[in-house]
Design a protein around this motif. Structure first.
Motif, mmCIF file in Angstrom:
data_model
loop_
_atom_site.group_PDB
_atom_site.id
_atom_site.type_symbol
_atom_site.label_atom_id
_atom_site.label_comp_id
_atom_site.label_asym_id
_atom_site.label_seq_id
_atom_site.Cartn_x
_atom_site.Cartn_y
_atom_site.Cartn_z
ATOM 1 N N VAL A 302 0.854 -1.191 0.000
ATOM 2 C CA VAL A 302 0.000 0.000 0.000
ATOM 3 C C VAL A 302 0.887 1.237 0.000
ATOM 4 C CG1 VAL A 302 -1.938 -1.111 1.173
ATOM 5 C CG2 VAL A 302 -0.173 0.022 2.533
ATOM 6 N N ARG A 303 0.393 2.296 -0.608
ATOM 7 C CA ARG A 303 1.142 3.551 -0.608
ATOM 8 C C ARG A 303 1.086 4.200 0.773
ATOM 9 N NH1 ARG A 303 -1.507 6.896 -5.355
ATOM 10 N NH2 ARG A 303 -3.355 5.867 -4.464
ATOM 11 N N THR A 304 2.186 4.830 1.154
ATOM 12 C CA THR A 304 2.250 5.503 2.457
ATOM 13 C C THR A 304 2.000 7.000 2.288
ATOM 14 O OG1 THR A 304 4.668 5.710 2.213
ATOM 15 C CG2 THR A 304 3.824 3.820 3.458
ATOM 16 N N LEU A 305 1.296 7.563 3.247
ATOM 17 C CA LEU A 305 0.983 8.986 3.215
ATOM 18 C C LEU A 305 2.224 9.831 3.473
ATOM 19 C CD1 LEU A 305 -2.283 8.838 5.340
ATOM 20 C CD2 LEU A 305 -2.163 9.440 2.907
ATOM 21 N N ASP A 306 2.325 10.927 2.761
ATOM 22 C CA ASP A 306 3.375 11.905 3.033
ATOM 23 C C ASP A 306 3.046 12.567 4.369
ATOM 24 O OD1 ASP A 306 5.022 14.123 3.210
ATOM 25 O OD2 ASP A 306 4.900 14.585 1.072
ATOM 26 N N PRO A 307 3.878 12.392 5.405
ATOM 27 C CA PRO A 307 3.556 12.934 6.735
ATOM 28 C C PRO A 307 3.464 14.450 6.761
ATOM 29 C CG PRO A 307 5.811 12.090 6.666
ATOM 30 C CD PRO A 307 5.151 11.646 5.398
ATOM 31 N N GLU A 308 4.094 15.119 5.798
ATOM 32 C CA GLU A 308 4.046 16.583 5.756
ATOM 33 C C GLU A 308 2.784 17.101 5.063
ATOM 34 O OE1 GLU A 308 6.268 18.384 7.338
ATOM 35 O OE2 GLU A 308 7.299 16.534 7.940
ATOM 36 N N ARG A 309 2.101 16.231 4.320
ATOM 37 C CA ARG A 309 0.956 16.677 3.525
ATOM 38 C C ARG A 309 -0.365 16.032 3.941
ATOM 39 N NH1 ARG A 309 2.452 18.794 -1.713
ATOM 40 N NH2 ARG A 309 4.704 18.880 -1.962
ATOM 41 N N ARG A 310 -0.313 14.968 4.718
ATOM 42 C CA ARG A 310 -1.542 14.247 5.034
ATOM 43 C C ARG A 310 -2.532 15.146 5.776
ATOM 44 N NH1 ARG A 310 0.685 10.088 9.774
ATOM 45 N NH2 ARG A 310 1.057 11.702 11.350
ATOM 46 N N VAL A 311 -3.810 14.859 5.539
ATOM 47 C CA VAL A 311 -4.884 15.653 6.133
ATOM 48 C C VAL A 311 -5.500 14.858 7.281
ATOM 49 C CG1 VAL A 311 -7.082 16.811 5.714
ATOM 50 C CG2 VAL A 311 -5.340 16.722 3.910
ATOM 51 N N GLU A 312 -5.674 15.507 8.420
ATOM 52 C CA GLU A 312 -6.136 14.838 9.633
ATOM 53 C C GLU A 312 -7.631 15.093 9.875
ATOM 54 O OE1 GLU A 312 -5.294 15.296 14.407
ATOM 55 O OE2 GLU A 312 -3.620 15.552 13.006
ATOM 56 N N TYR A 313 -8.342 14.020 10.242
ATOM 57 C CA TYR A 313 -9.764 14.128 10.555
ATOM 58 C C TYR A 313 -10.014 13.501 11.928
ATOM 59 C CZ TYR A 313 -10.320 15.072 5.567
ATOM 60 O OH TYR A 313 -10.211 15.607 4.314
ATOM 61 N N ASP A 314 -10.775 14.184 12.758
ATOM 62 C CA ASP A 314 -11.120 13.660 14.081
ATOM 63 C C ASP A 314 -12.285 12.678 13.946
ATOM 64 O OD1 ASP A 314 -11.675 13.153 16.693
ATOM 65 O OD2 ASP A 314 -12.299 15.190 17.212
ATOM 66 N N ILE A 315 -12.080 11.426 14.354
ATOM 67 C CA ILE A 315 -13.148 10.427 14.288
ATOM 68 C C ILE A 315 -13.414 9.839 15.676
ATOM 69 C CG2 ILE A 315 -12.751 9.811 11.873
ATOM 70 C CD1 ILE A 315 -11.305 7.278 13.000
ATOM 71 N N SER A 316 -13.119 10.619 16.706
ATOM 72 C CA SER A 316 -13.352 10.136 18.069
ATOM 73 C C SER A 316 -14.826 9.844 18.319
ATOM 74 C CB SER A 316 -12.849 11.160 19.088
ATOM 75 O OG SER A 316 -13.456 12.431 18.866
ATOM 76 N N HIS A 317 -15.717 10.420 17.478
ATOM 77 C CA HIS A 317 -17.148 10.179 17.614
ATOM 78 C C HIS A 317 -17.560 8.843 16.990
ATOM 79 C CE1 HIS A 317 -16.464 11.945 13.671
ATOM 80 N NE2 HIS A 317 -17.588 11.389 13.276
#
Length: 419
Positions: A302-317
Motif C-alpha cells: 500500500v502507498r504511504t501517506l506523506d507525513p508533511e501533507r496528510r490531512v487529519e480528521y477527528d473520528i473520536s465520535h
C-alpha cells in the motif's frame, strides 16, 4: 520502503534527438524510482508512461515515427534483433546514468551517477510493437527486514522462521506485491558468512556479493527444477527459489527442506492459508508438506501517506471503525483518520509499505495440513493461533496514519476486509 516525494509529470521530448530523448525518459523514470517504463504503440502515436508506487502515470506522448525510433534505439543497446517485430522478445541493457544531463532540470538529476539494469520485453500489438522496461537500480530496491513494514511481533515471528536450521518458508501474493523484496531482505538477514546461499531466479534482479546466483533460461530449456537439482549438488545451506510454478520444483523444494536445507520461495496464493492448497495443486504430499513448512508470509503493498501533507480528521465520535484492533492501539491511535493531501504535481503519497499475514506453523496447523484440511479450516486455526489477517493489519496502519483507508480498499480485495 521510502520513495521520492515527486509525482510523475509529463515531459516534453518531441524535439530531442532519439538518443537524448531516451536518456531523458529513462533518467526521469529512475529518479522517480519507477518500477517499469512503458512505450506503447497506438494508432497515431506512442504513449510513454511509468509505473510509480504501483500506479501507471503518463510521461509523454510522441509521434508514431519517434516511438518506433525509441524502441529501435533501446533494442539496439540491448543487443536485440532490431528487425524482429513479429514475435515477443526479451533483452537486457546495463544503462549508465549520467550524473548530469542538460535535458533535465536540476530537480530530476541525482547527485551521483547510477547504473541501472534494464530488463526489456517487447510484443507485437494491433498498432505496432509495445515495449516494457523493468528498471532495477543498484542504488535502491534492497531493504532490511525492519524496513518492510512488519509489525514488531510479526517481524519477530518471521525471524524465528528464518532462524530454523531447515524447512520451507513461502511468500505469497499477486505480481507486484513485493515478494522478491521480502526474499532478498530475508537472505540478507541470513547472510552472516557462515552459510552458503544459492539462489535460482528468473531473472536475477540484484547481484549480491556472497550469494551464488543462477538464472533460468527459457531459450535453452533451463528451468527452475533443472537448476534446483544442480544446486542441491553444490552443498548449499540456504536455497532461494524465485517461484514455485511446477510439480517437479514443488516436490524437490519440499524434499530439500525436509533434508535439512532452509528453502525460501514464492508461490501465487491470495492469503497465507491458501498457499497450502497451491502447493497441493502441484502434487506435494500433505505429510511431507506438513513436516517441511515453517511458515507462510502473504503480502500486499500500500502507498504511504506523506507525513508533511496528510490531512487529519477527528473520528473520536466513531470509535467502532477501529474496534476490531482496539487491543493493539496505543495512546491516541484510532481517534484520528488521515487522508492524502494531494496537490498539483503531488499525489499525497511518498512511498509504499507492506501489509502482511504471517502464518507461523504450529502443531495444530501441522496436523490439519497433514490431514488434508481445506483452506478455511487452516485459516481459522491460524487466526486462533494468533495470526492477524489483512483486515487487522491494514486497519492498524490506517489508525497509525501510515496509509489511507481508500488505499487499503484499492489494494486488498474487499472479501478479505469484510471478514
Amino acid at each position: 520502503m521510502a520513495q521520492p516525494q515527486t509525482a510523475s509529470q509529463m515531459i516534453d521530448i518531441a524535439d530531442l534527438p532519439v538518443e537524448d530523448a531516451v536518456a531523458r525518459v529513462i533518467n526521469h523514470a529512475v529518479n522517480l524510482q519507477a518500477s517499469d517504463l512503458f512505450i506503447l504503440a497506438n494508432e497515431d502515436f506512442y504513449a510513454v508512461s511509468v509505473r510509480h508506487l504501483g500506479l501507471i502515470r503518463p510521461v509523454s506522448i510522441v509521434g508514431k515515427e519517434q516511438g518506433k525510433q525509441f524502441t529501435q534505439h533501446i533494442k539496439a543497446h540491448a543487443g536485440m534483433d532490431v528487425a524482429e517485430h513479429r514475435h515477443p522478445a526479451d533483452g537486457r541493457w546495463i544503462y549508465e546514468r549520467a550524473a548530469t544531463d542538460e535535458s533535465e532540470s536540476e530537480d530530476e538529476v541525482g547527485e551521483d551517477a547510477a547504473v541501472v539494469d534494464l530488463r526489456l520485453s517487447t510484443i507485437p500489438t494491433l498498432h505496432g510493437e509495445d515495449m516494457v522496461v523493468r528498471l532495477l537500480s543498484r542504488d535502491f530496491g534492497l531493504y532490511a527486514m525492519d524496513e518492510l513494514g512488519f509489525a514488531d511481533d510479526e517481524l519477530a515471528s518471521v525471524q524465528t522462521m528464518l532462524d530454523s536450521p531447515g524447512g520451507l518458508i513461502l511468500c505469497c501474493g499477486p505480481t507486484g506485491s513485493g515478494k522478491t523484496a521480502t526474499l532478498y531482505a530475508a537472505l540478507r538477514h541470513l547472510h552472516d558468512g557462515t552459510r552458503k546461499i544459492n539462489t535460482i531466479e528468473d531473472p536475477i534482479e540484484f547481484a549480491i556479493e556472497g550469494f551464488r546466483q543462477s538464472q533460468t533460461n527459457s531459450l535453452t530449456g533451463l528451468t527452475f527444477s533443472d537448476l534446483l537439482k544442480g544446486v542441491l549438488r553444490q552443498s548449499p545451506d540456504i536455497i532461494m527459489i524465485g517461484e514455485i510454478r511446477d510439480k517437479e520444483t514443488a516436490t524437490t523444494a519440499v524434499r530439500a527442506a525436509n533434508s535439512g536445507h532452509l528453502v525460501l520461495s514464492t508461490i501465487h496464493a491470495p492469503v497465507a492459508a491458501a498457499a497450502i492448497e497451491s502447493m497441493r495443486s502441484l502434487g506435494v504430499n500433505n505429510h511431507f508438506l506438513a513436516t517441511a513448512l515453517r511458515g507462510v508470509i502473504s503480502q500486499r503493498l500500500v502507498r504511504t501517506l506523506d507525513p508533511e501533507r496528510r490531512v487529519e480528521y477527528d473520528i473520536s465520535h466513531a470509535p467502532e471503525i477501529f474496534e476490531p484492533i482496539k487491543p493493539l492501539l496505543k495512546g491516541d491511535e484510532g481517534k484520528t483518520f488521515y487522508a492524502p493531501g494531494a496537490s498539483e504535481g503531488h499525489s499525497g503519497y511518498d512511498g509504499r509499505t507492506g501489509v502482511y499475514e504471517v502464518m507461523a506453523m504450529t502443531s495444530k496447523l501441522r496436523d490439519l495440513v497433514a490431514k488434508g484440511a481445506d483452506t478455511h479450516a487452516i485459516r481459522d486455526q491460524a487466526l486462533a493461533d494468533g495470526m492477524r489477517d489483512f483486515k487487522s493489519n491494514a486497519l492498524l496502519k490506517v489508525a497509525r496514519g501510515v496509509t489511507a483507508i481508500e488505499e487499503v480498499f484499492r489494494v486488498i480485495p474487499a472479501e478479505y476486509l469484510d471478514e
